[in-house]
Design a protein around this motif. Structure first.
Motif, short mmCIF file in Angstrom:
data_model
loop_
_atom_site.label_atom_id
_atom_site.label_comp_id
_atom_site.label_asym_id
_atom_site.label_seq_id
_atom_site.Cartn_x
_atom_site.Cartn_y
_atom_site.Cartn_z
N VAL A 131 0.82 -1.21 0.00
CA VAL A 131 0.00 0.00 0.00
C VAL A 131 0.86 1.27 0.00
N GLY A 132 2.00 1.23 0.70
CA GLY A 132 2.76 2.46 0.86
C GLY A 132 4.15 2.47 0.29
N VAL A 133 4.62 1.34 -0.28
CA VAL A 133 6.03 1.24 -0.62
C VAL A 133 6.45 2.18 -1.75
N LEU A 134 5.56 2.53 -2.66
CA LEU A 134 5.93 3.39 -3.79
C LEU A 134 5.46 4.83 -3.63
N THR A 135 5.12 5.22 -2.42
CA THR A 135 4.61 6.57 -2.19
C THR A 135 5.59 7.64 -2.65
N GLN A 136 6.84 7.51 -2.25
CA GLN A 136 7.85 8.51 -2.62
C GLN A 136 8.09 8.53 -4.12
N GLN A 137 8.03 7.35 -4.74
CA GLN A 137 8.27 7.29 -6.18
C GLN A 137 7.14 7.96 -6.96
N ILE A 138 5.91 7.76 -6.52
CA ILE A 138 4.78 8.39 -7.20
C ILE A 138 4.86 9.91 -7.03
N ASP A 139 5.23 10.38 -5.85
CA ASP A 139 5.42 11.82 -5.63
C ASP A 139 6.52 12.37 -6.53
N ALA A 140 7.65 11.65 -6.60
CA ALA A 140 8.78 12.11 -7.41
C ALA A 140 8.42 12.13 -8.90
N SER A 155 -2.45 1.92 -4.27
CA SER A 155 -1.50 2.55 -3.37
C SER A 155 -2.20 3.56 -2.49
N GLY A 156 -1.63 3.81 -1.31
CA GLY A 156 -2.12 4.89 -0.47
C GLY A 156 -1.94 6.22 -1.18
N ARG A 157 -0.86 6.34 -1.95
CA ARG A 157 -0.61 7.51 -2.80
C ARG A 157 -1.10 7.14 -4.19
N LEU A 158 -2.16 7.77 -4.64
CA LEU A 158 -2.92 7.28 -5.78
C LEU A 158 -2.22 7.45 -7.12
N GLY A 159 -1.50 8.53 -7.31
CA GLY A 159 -1.01 8.82 -8.65
C GLY A 159 -2.13 9.38 -9.51
N ASP A 160 -1.95 9.33 -10.83
CA ASP A 160 -2.97 9.89 -11.72
C ASP A 160 -4.17 8.97 -11.86
N ALA A 161 -3.95 7.65 -11.77
CA ALA A 161 -5.08 6.73 -11.94
C ALA A 161 -4.76 5.37 -11.34
N PHE A 162 -5.80 4.71 -10.86
CA PHE A 162 -5.72 3.31 -10.47
C PHE A 162 -6.73 2.53 -11.30
N ILE A 163 -6.31 1.34 -11.78
CA ILE A 163 -7.18 0.47 -12.57
C ILE A 163 -7.01 -0.95 -12.04
N GLY A 164 -8.11 -1.61 -11.73
CA GLY A 164 -7.99 -2.98 -11.26
C GLY A 164 -9.33 -3.60 -10.94
#
Length: 360
Positions: A131-140, A155-164
């Protein structure tokens, strides 16, 4: 007023009108704001038939797309997505590449960090293991002007879109099937849950959906085993639970179809050794690739909430095109979208389009 003055004024007015008429306002332009580099929209309100074709290809030509799954080689789920993306992005003239993390989270983070630091991609499609491991990468990525689309593991940090897949709803549907089967054969009101790492989105949502049905129905979850998605661990867990509980468990609710095959093998082995009665324990799961359907035909598994795996890959391609065409800065909008699912068993799996899928 003299005729000469009137002629001068008329000429000036005509010049001004011509100047205004010659100017256009591009309502599709999106100004950059330093947070992801806004670009001009590809389309306005109206479009011509062949102009649309040309603009779509122009907007995607040379765009760099990277897909970073938790595992790729030999894994039907992600290879299905990847092959779908490869075909679609290739048709559009985009550059598409898969970076296989091979179940190594540290490797995944390093791959993504490198792509972002070099600004080597325009769109990142990520399969988040936690849920949280890529938070910094999505922000960057957002700061670098790179769009991020997360597939299947929210992810807890959504990014532009989630599909699933809607894991909670899918778990509820197949758990209702398990409860119905248990009541039909007069089994005990006890189930065992087998999921992945336990702290990932799929496992957490699976557990939520299972309990949403079992708790009101008066069923007990006797144990929850975490497998890290490893088949051998799933089989060992099921063997241990079955040996201990024997016919005191009515079903296994397994969060992943390949793990469910391993669980089904453990149950079949317990039947062969006469630890349990035949057909006393059902095996239920989510997703239905070709190998799961083979196990279903052999009677090793019972039912699954099959979902549109290929649709996830297709939707990622569509979303990437929409983000590029809209031209808004990365991180401007955030959306969550679910694909379809349905419960399949031996009666309908072979006639259901989203079941028994291949890797390519």
């Amino acid at each position: 007023m003299s005729n000469k003055i009137m002629a001068v004024l008329a000429a000036a007015t005509a010049t001004a009108l011509l100047t205004v008429a010659g100017c256009t306002v591009d309502r599709g332009a999106v100004p950059a704001d330093g947070q992801g580099g806004g670009k001009k929209q590809t389309f306005g309100r109206n479009v011509q038939l062949f102009d649309a074709h040309r603009k779509v290809h122009e907007s995607m030509k040379g765009k760099r797309i990277a897909f970073v799954p938790i595992l790729y080689k030999g894994y039907n789920l992600t290879q299905n997505w990847g092959s779908t993306m490869e075909r679609a992005f290739g048709n559009l003239g985009a550059d598409f590449e898969v970076y296989d993390a091979n179940f190594d989270t540290d490797k995944m983070v390093k791959i993504i960090n490198d792509l972002i630091s070099r600004r080597a991609v325009d769109v990142l499609i990520l399969h988040n293991p936690d849920v949280g491991v890529l938070t910094q990468q999505i922000d960057a990525a957002e700061r670098a002007g790179i769009y991020t689309i997360v597939v299947n593991m929210v992810s807890g940090r959504l990014g532009d879109a989630f599909i699933g897949v809607d894991v909670v709803h899918a778990a509820e549907d197949v758990t209702r099937r398990a409860v119905h089967d248990c009541a039909e054969r007069g089994g005990p009101r006890r189930m065992a849950v087998i999921d992945g790492p336990g702290n990932d989105a799929a496992s957490v949502q699976w557990s939520k959906g299972v309990h949403n049905v079992l708790d009101p129905a008066g069923y007990e979850v006797v144990t929850t085993a975490h497998t890290q998605w490893q088949n051998a661990v799933a089989q060992q867990a099921a063997s241990s639970i079955t040996q201990q509980r024997k016919n005191g468990v009515c079903g296994y609710l397994v969060a992943y179809d390949l793990n469910a095959i391993a669980v089904g093998d453990a149950v079949a082995d317990a039947v062969r050794r006469r630890v349990i009665r035949p057909d006393s324990i059902g095996v239920y799961t989510m997703a239905a690739d070709a190998r799961w359907c083979d196990a279903l035909r052999k009677g090793r598994v019972t039912a699954s909430a099959a979902y549109d795996v290929q649709g996830v890959g297709e939707a990622a391609v569509v979303t990437a095109q929409q983000l590029v065409q809209a031209g808004a800065p990365a991180g401007t909008s955030h959306t969550v979208a679910y694909v379809s699912h349905t419960v399949v068993d031996r009666d309908n799996a072979d006639t259901t389009t989203i079941a028994c899928y291949q890797g390519r």
